[in-house]
Motif scaffolding. Structure first.
Motif, PDB file in Angstrom:
ATOM      1  N   LYS A 142     -21.694  64.930 -38.598  1.00 41.46           N
ATOM      2  CA  LYS A 142     -22.359  65.917 -37.731  1.00 41.46           C
ATOM      3  C   LYS A 142     -23.397  66.716 -38.512  1.00 41.46           C
ATOM      4  O   LYS A 142     -24.504  66.968 -38.011  1.00 41.46           O
ATOM      5  CB  LYS A 142     -21.316  66.856 -37.130  1.00 41.46           C
ATOM      6  CG  LYS A 142     -21.873  67.836 -36.106  1.00 41.46           C
ATOM      7  CD  LYS A 142     -22.418  67.097 -34.875  1.00 41.46           C
ATOM      8  CE  LYS A 142     -22.886  68.076 -33.806  1.00 41.46           C
ATOM      9  NZ  LYS A 142     -23.427  67.373 -32.614  1.00 41.46           N
ATOM     10  N   LEU A 159     -27.407  66.820 -37.650  1.00 42.96           N
ATOM     11  CA  LEU A 159     -28.129  68.062 -37.351  1.00 42.96           C
ATOM     12  C   LEU A 159     -29.297  68.273 -38.308  1.00 42.96           C
ATOM     13  O   LEU A 159     -30.383  68.708 -37.895  1.00 42.96           O
ATOM     14  CB  LEU A 159     -27.177  69.251 -37.426  1.00 42.96           C
ATOM     15  CG  LEU A 159     -26.116  69.332 -36.320  1.00 42.96           C
ATOM     16  CD1 LEU A 159     -25.072  70.385 -36.663  1.00 42.96           C
ATOM     17  CD2 LEU A 159     -26.756  69.625 -34.972  1.00 42.96           C
ATOM     18  N   GLU A 206     -21.591  74.218 -35.565  1.00 42.93           N
ATOM     19  CA  GLU A 206     -21.395  72.972 -34.820  1.00 42.93           C
ATOM     20  C   GLU A 206     -20.506  72.003 -35.594  1.00 42.93           C
ATOM     21  O   GLU A 206     -19.721  71.250 -35.006  1.00 42.93           O
ATOM     22  CB  GLU A 206     -22.745  72.297 -34.548  1.00 42.93           C
ATOM     23  CG  GLU A 206     -23.726  73.149 -33.762  1.00 42.93           C
ATOM     24  CD  GLU A 206     -24.691  73.924 -34.658  1.00 42.93           C
ATOM     25  OE1 GLU A 206     -25.862  74.074 -34.265  1.00 42.93           O
ATOM     26  OE2 GLU A 206     -24.265  74.373 -35.738  1.00 42.93           O
ATOM     27  N   LYS A 211     -16.847  73.141 -35.358  1.00 41.20           N
ATOM     28  CA  LYS A 211     -16.291  72.788 -34.046  1.00 41.20           C
ATOM     29  C   LYS A 211     -15.839  71.328 -34.024  1.00 41.20           C
ATOM     30  O   LYS A 211     -14.739  71.019 -33.551  1.00 41.20           O
ATOM     31  CB  LYS A 211     -17.338  73.037 -32.962  1.00 41.20           C
ATOM     32  CG  LYS A 211     -16.835  72.787 -31.553  1.00 41.20           C
ATOM     33  CD  LYS A 211     -17.901  73.112 -30.516  1.00 41.20           C
ATOM     34  CE  LYS A 211     -17.373  72.837 -29.102  1.00 41.20           C
ATOM     35  NZ  LYS A 211     -18.399  73.140 -28.068  1.00 41.20           N
TER      36      LYS A 211
END
Length: 390
Positions: free
Chosen positions: A253, A257, A17, A20
């Motif tokens: 990010k 997470l 993730e 990305k």
């Protein structure tokens, strides 16, 4: 060949993730965040400021207390050097168990700026003598002091008694910097409850990219710091240079997470550590664990450090394990000289033991499973048989 990566304290795999988010930033948000005259620059600027807000929320801080850096080493340097330049610090109190980015910087400041440096006594298993710490604070009460201590040791996993350290710093009006590089992103941390003046973090320790990190600095202190790197007005003028937009996006990010699954991941890693301890005891009678890494309530779950018995120093041990598919280390990755014993292990271990044993640091991550531990145990058993150590 089956492989087991057990060196997560050195660096962690990057989450899909996170990759990305970073790729999207590279492709579509390539503008210079300081070029606010047009939409490309404003979009990149927005990514940085939104990331700053999310990071601050995750550690219960204010966005204005977050300064982005190239990683933990720069963050530690920023704190130590800025304290001398702008906060009037004349005395630094630390320990011999710290990361080289603290120890070598402190030595440099001592030589160049004539800063007084004292080291807190180390007790059995790498526990710091806080009575000695108080004595040093008391004896140097006339000097403005910065205390710099790791929250969690990156080699032996020992957890600092932070509440006691904070109490002593407040009692003697000392600044407190904690290297929280093994903590932030791996465990919940609340800057409103913990009275740190400074804390440092690095994205690649919590499944984010390398080359980016941040330093937390209390608002009333950050206003006193003019600059660390000169050249522009980025990062409130403290850290000049075009920001690493995609790295900051990845850092944000990764932290987001991690924050969603702290309890689940901590339990999983703790279970792996306990299983590893149990299996190691079966194949190595009277095994010696370094520091408090074997104590669940006094060390971080991700690190286990022990002495592996050999007939003589075997510097190829780690390479033998690697050839069998197991990646571990002898200590901090910042000391990449295999033949040089970890300064942390030397500080807490009898020299006679080190002549016939080799330290192995195992560090677990969220992607590890029991089969990785089994592969490690199998490899160690093979090595013991080959060298007739069983």
């Amino acid at each position: 060949m089956k492989r087991a990566y057990l060196d997560n304290a050195a660096t962690t795999p990057v989450r899909n993730e996170v990759i990305k988010v970073m790729v999207n930033a590279l492709k579509y948000s390539f503008g210079n965040p300081s070029s606010v005259q047009h939409s490309y620059g404003r979009e990149a600027f927005s990514i940085i400021e939104e990331s700053r807000i999310r990071i601050a929320k995750n550690i219960m801080a204010s966005p204005s207390e977050i300064i982005f850096t190239s990683g933990g080493t720069e963050a530690n340097n920023l704190v130590l050097r800025s304290s001398i330049l702008y906060l009037g610090v004349k005395h630094i109190l630390t320990s011999q168990l710290e990361h080289f980015s603290v120890l070598k910087t402190v030595l440099d400041l001592s030589n160049k700026d004539k800063v007084c440096v004292n080291f807190i006594q180390i007790q059995e298993k790498g526990v710091l003598n806080l009575n000695h710490m108080e004595d040093l604070l008391k004896r140097n009460s006339s000097k403005k002091t910065l205390v710099s201590l790791m929250y969690a040791n990156n080699e032996i996993g020992n957890l600092l008694e932070v509440d006691k350290v904070i109490f002593l710093c407040q009692k003697y009006n000392a600044y407190f910097h904690s290297d929280t590089i093994q903590i932030i992103g791996n465990f919940p941390i609340d800057m409103k409850k913990l009275s740190f003046d400074f804390a440092t973090a690095s994205a690649h320790k919590f499944y984010g990219p390398k080359g980016v990190g941040f330093v937390f600095i209390r608002n009333h202190i950050i206003k006193k710091i003019k600059h660390f790197i000169t050249g522009g007005f980025q990062e409130y003028g403290i850290r000049s240079g075009t920001e690493n937009t995609y790295g900051i996006a990845g850092l944000s990010k990764a932290l987001q997470l991690s924050s969603c699954n702290f309890l689940h991941h901590t339990k999983k890693i703790q279970d792996l550590k306990l299983y590893c301890i149990s299996e190691l005891k079966k194949i190595i009678p009277n095994i010696i664990f370094n520091g408090l890494s074997f104590c669940p309530d006094q060390s971080i779950p991700s690190i286990l450090n022990f002495l592996y018995p050999t007939k003589k120093k075997d510097y190829l041990l780690y390479f033998h394990l690697d050839l069998m598919g197991v990646s571990v280390s002898n200590g901090s990755s910042c000391n990449n000289n295999v033949k040089k014993m970890s300064h942390v292990i030397q500080s807490i271990t009898n020299e006679k033991l080190l002549n016939k044993m080799m330290p192995i640091r195992i560090s677990f991550g969220i992607f590890n499973e029991k089969k990785d531990i089994d592969l490690l145990i199998e490899a160690l058993q093979k090595i013991r048989k080959q060298k007739n150590l069983s």
